[in-house]
Design a protein around this motif. Structure first.
Motif, mmCIF file in Angstrom:
data_model
loop_
_atom_site.group_PDB
_atom_site.id
_atom_site.type_symbol
_atom_site.label_atom_id
_atom_site.label_comp_id
_atom_site.label_asym_id
_atom_site.label_seq_id
_atom_site.Cartn_x
_atom_site.Cartn_y
_atom_site.Cartn_z
ATOM 1 N N GLY A 108 0.827 -1.195 0.000
ATOM 2 C CA GLY A 108 0.000 0.000 0.000
ATOM 3 C C GLY A 108 0.863 1.248 0.000
ATOM 4 N N GLY A 110 0.316 5.562 0.654
ATOM 5 C CA GLY A 110 -0.579 6.644 1.035
ATOM 6 C C GLY A 110 0.121 7.984 0.950
ATOM 7 N N LYS A 141 -4.027 5.758 4.731
ATOM 8 C CA LYS A 141 -4.350 5.551 3.314
ATOM 9 C C LYS A 141 -3.588 4.345 2.758
ATOM 10 C CE LYS A 141 -5.541 10.340 2.359
ATOM 11 N NZ LYS A 141 -5.142 11.578 1.694
ATOM 12 N N GLU A 145 -5.260 0.814 1.352
ATOM 13 C CA GLU A 145 -4.923 0.270 0.034
ATOM 14 C C GLU A 145 -4.422 -1.175 0.139
ATOM 15 O OE1 GLU A 145 -1.476 1.109 -3.200
ATOM 16 O OE2 GLU A 145 -2.756 2.849 -2.732
ATOM 17 N N GLU A 149 -6.315 -5.003 -1.099
ATOM 18 C CA GLU A 149 -5.768 -6.022 -1.994
ATOM 19 C C GLU A 149 -6.057 -7.441 -1.509
ATOM 20 O OE1 GLU A 149 -1.624 -5.661 -2.765
ATOM 21 O OE2 GLU A 149 -1.771 -3.613 -3.500
#
Length: 150
Positions: A108, A110, A141, A145, A149
């Motif tokens: 992820g 962010g 963030k 993310e 997934e």
């Protein structure tokens, strides 16, 4: 009809094995050396944030599958523009992390921004200080993310 009655318990047993797993955040680490912040300050609260975001998608329990969070990088590029007496300084905090569950990795990234505007004033320092609120927003963030997934 007899075949249906024989298959019904078998289907029930198979569906019991596919019950949703539960998870536990066991470790949060960082590979980042940030001179602006101590390592403990970087890691503070990330476990709780991870548990909160994971709980929206899966169950959290004490003896669940171990989940590890690894902060891969923290970047904070800044840009500034000035026009006469007007100045604007912007710092973007970018956090890249991965969530490790067993042999699976979920990545992820962010981003969060801090902007300062001034007129006829100079900033004491040419660089904006590292903002903890922007950092935690970028971490959140990135976690959203990565969990997305899964």
């Amino acid at each position: 009809m007899k075949k249906l009655l024989l298959l019904l318990p078998l289907l029930f047993l198979l569906s019991a094995d596919t019950a949703p797993k539960c998870y536990k955040v066991t470790k949060v680490t960082t590979l980042v050396e940030a001179p602006e912040m101590k390592k403990e300050r970087i890691l503070f609260g990330i476990k709780q944030m991870t548990e909160e975001i994971l709980s929206e998608k899966v169950s959290i329990c004490e003896d669940g599958t171990p989940v590890e969070v690894e902060i891969m990088s923290i970047e904070a590029p800044s840009t500034s523009t000035s026009f006469g007496p007007f100045a604007k300084e912007k710092k973007e905090t970018i956090v890249k992390l991965r969530i490790i569950i067993g042999k699976d990795d979920y990545w992820g990234q962010g981003k969060a921004n801090v902007t300062v505007q001034s007129t006829f004033l100079d900033l004491n320092d040419d660089n904006l200080p590292f903002n903890k609120t922007a950092f935690s927003g970028a971490v959140k963030k990135a976690l959203v993310e990565a969990v997305g997934e899964m």
